[in-house]
Design a protein around this motif. Structure first.
Motif, mmCIF file in Angstrom:
data_model
loop_
_atom_site.group_PDB
_atom_site.id
_atom_site.type_symbol
_atom_site.label_atom_id
_atom_site.label_comp_id
_atom_site.label_asym_id
_atom_site.label_seq_id
_atom_site.Cartn_x
_atom_site.Cartn_y
_atom_site.Cartn_z
ATOM 1 N N VAL A 55 -47.063 17.105 2.554
ATOM 2 C CA VAL A 55 -46.547 16.956 1.191
ATOM 3 C C VAL A 55 -47.473 17.693 0.220
ATOM 4 O O VAL A 55 -48.703 17.592 0.320
ATOM 5 N N ASN A 56 -46.891 18.424 -0.708
ATOM 6 C CA ASN A 56 -47.697 19.120 -1.720
ATOM 7 C C ASN A 56 -47.945 18.150 -2.878
ATOM 8 O O ASN A 56 -47.294 18.205 -3.926
ATOM 9 N N TYR A 57 -48.902 17.261 -2.674
ATOM 10 C CA TYR A 57 -49.169 16.207 -3.656
ATOM 11 C C TYR A 57 -49.585 16.791 -5.004
ATOM 12 O O TYR A 57 -49.201 16.273 -6.060
ATOM 13 N N ALA A 82 -38.081 13.141 -4.688
ATOM 14 C CA ALA A 82 -38.093 12.758 -3.273
ATOM 15 C C ALA A 82 -39.358 13.333 -2.636
ATOM 16 O O ALA A 82 -39.466 14.544 -2.437
ATOM 17 N N ARG A 83 -40.306 12.481 -2.335
ATOM 18 C CA ARG A 83 -41.631 12.897 -1.869
ATOM 19 C C ARG A 83 -41.568 13.762 -0.611
ATOM 20 O O ARG A 83 -42.336 14.716 -0.447
ATOM 21 N N HIS A 84 -40.677 13.411 0.299
ATOM 22 C CA HIS A 84 -40.595 14.117 1.579
ATOM 23 C C HIS A 84 -39.511 15.191 1.592
ATOM 24 O O HIS A 84 -39.137 15.681 2.655
ATOM 25 N N TYR A 88 -49.818 25.097 -8.239
ATOM 26 C CA TYR A 88 -50.257 24.630 -6.922
ATOM 27 C C TYR A 88 -49.162 24.765 -5.868
ATOM 28 O O TYR A 88 -49.237 24.156 -4.803
ATOM 29 N N GLY A 89 -48.161 25.570 -6.165
ATOM 30 C CA GLY A 89 -47.059 25.752 -5.236
ATOM 31 C C GLY A 89 -45.834 24.960 -5.675
ATOM 32 O O GLY A 89 -45.765 24.464 -6.808
ATOM 33 N N GLU A 90 -44.874 24.828 -4.768
ATOM 34 C CA GLU A 90 -43.616 24.164 -5.100
ATOM 35 C C GLU A 90 -43.682 22.661 -4.849
ATOM 36 O O GLU A 90 -44.366 22.195 -3.931
ATOM 37 N N THR A 91 -42.942 21.925 -5.665
ATOM 38 C CA THR A 91 -42.790 20.490 -5.448
ATOM 39 C C THR A 91 -41.966 20.237 -4.185
ATOM 40 O O THR A 91 -41.300 21.133 -3.664
ATOM 41 N N SER A 92 -41.997 19.007 -3.712
ATOM 42 C CA SER A 92 -41.276 18.650 -2.489
ATOM 43 C C SER A 92 -39.776 18.880 -2.616
ATOM 44 O O SER A 92 -39.096 19.193 -1.635
ATOM 45 N N ALA A 93 -39.260 18.692 -3.816
ATOM 46 C CA ALA A 93 -37.833 18.860 -4.104
ATOM 47 C C ALA A 93 -37.703 19.027 -5.610
ATOM 48 O O ALA A 93 -38.695 18.943 -6.345
#
Length: 241
Positions: A60-62, A47-49, A26-31
Motif C-alpha cells: 500500500v502506498n501509505y 479503498a486502502r487496498h 509520493y506516487g499514486e493513491t491506492s484508488a
C-alpha cells in the motif's frame, strides 16, 4: 473534512464522485478518493487496498494516500481495520477502538521526513490515536447502542501472510491484544501531517493459536459480512454527531 479509509464491506461509501488527484509527490493513491455528503457533511472515502481489492498490506502506498487526504483538506481520518483477536477479551465480531500501537512492520515508506527535503521533525507519538476523535467515535457508539470495546493495543505486522502461533505469543507478551497489518505507518503519517487519526477495528478471527482450528478466509469473510453492518452504522453516527 472527514476522511474514511477502509476496504471490504464499505461499498456504500464508494458512491459519489472522484475528487482530488490520484498522483501525489509520493506516487499514486491506492484508488480514486470518492467524495460525497452525509446529511450535508462532506466525506471522502479511499479503498486502502485498491478498487478492486488487490494491493497487499506491505505494498500500500501509505504516503500517497495520507498526502492526498491532506491536500483535500481532511482534518479527521477514521480508519477501518480488520484484525485478529489475541486475548480472550477480543472475540471475533467485536468492534474495538484501539488506543495504542506496537509496530512490527519493516521496509515500508514510513515517514515524510526521509531526507529528500530540508525539513525534519520528530513527532510525538506517545498516544498514536487522536483522543478527541476516539472519544467522538466512542460517544457515537453509545448514542447508537452499538457495542464496542474502548481501548486496546494493536500490533501491526508485515503481512500478507498471517502470523505464527509463536509470533502471537510474543506479541501478547509485548502487551498486544489485537493484530492487524495496515495501521502503520498510516497512523504515524497522519500525525506528521497534523491529521487526527483513529481506528475502528473489527475482530474477524482469533489470532494464530488462539482458536480451535486453522484460520480460513471463508471464516474471516463471514465475520466481515456480518460485522460491517455495525461498522457502517458507527461511521454514520460518528460523522453526523
Amino acid at each position: 473534512m472527514i476522511g474514511i479509509i477502509g476496504g471490504t464491506g464499505l461499498s456504500s461509501f464508494h458512491q459519489g464522485r472522484s475528487v482530488g488527484d490520484r498522483l501525489t509527490p509520493y506516487g499514486e493513491t491506492s484508488a480514486a478518493i470518492i467524495g460525497s455528503e452525509i446529511e450535508g457533511i462532506p466525506v471522502c472515502f479511499l479503498a486502502r487496498h485498491g478498487d478492486p481489492h488487490r494491493i497487499p498490506p506491505h505494498k500500500v502506498n501509505y504516503r500517497a494516500n495520507i498526502w492526498a487526504f491532506k491536500e483535500l483538506g481532511v482534518s479527521k481520518l477514521v480508519a477501518v481495520n480488520a484484525v485478529g483477536g489475541i486475548t480472550s477479551e477480543m472475540p471475533a465480531g467485536s468492534l474495538v477502538i484501539p488506543d495504542q500501537i506496537v509496530d512490527y512492520t519493516y521496509g515500508r515508506d514510513h515517514t515524510f521526513y526521509d531526507g529528500n527535503n530540508n525539513e525534519l521533525e520528530h513527532i510525538d507519538f506517545s498516544f498514536p490515536f487522536a483522543s478527541g476523535l476516539r472519544q467522538l467515535i466512542v460517544a457515537a457508539a453509545a448514542a447508537s447502542n452499538i457495542n464496542i470495546i474502548d481501548g486496546a493495543t494493536l500490533g501491526v505486522t508485515q503481512g500478507p501472510r498471517l502470523e505464527s502461533a509463536a509470533e502471537i505469543n510474543r506479541m501478547e507478551s509485548d502487551g498486544c491484544e489485537l493484530v492487524g497489518m495496515t495501521a502503520m505507518p498510516e497512523a504515524a503519517l497522519a500525525r506528521e501531517l497534523s491529521i487526527d487519526y483513529a481506528s475502528i477495528c473489527l475482530v474477524v478471527n482469533p489470532a494464530a493459536g488462539r482458536g480451535h482450528s486453522v484460520i480460513t478466509m471463508d471464516q474471516i469473510n463471514d465475520v466481515i459480512q456480518f460485522g460491517m453492518t455495525d461498522v457502517r452504522r458507527l461511521l454514520m453516527a460518528a460523522i453526523v454527531n
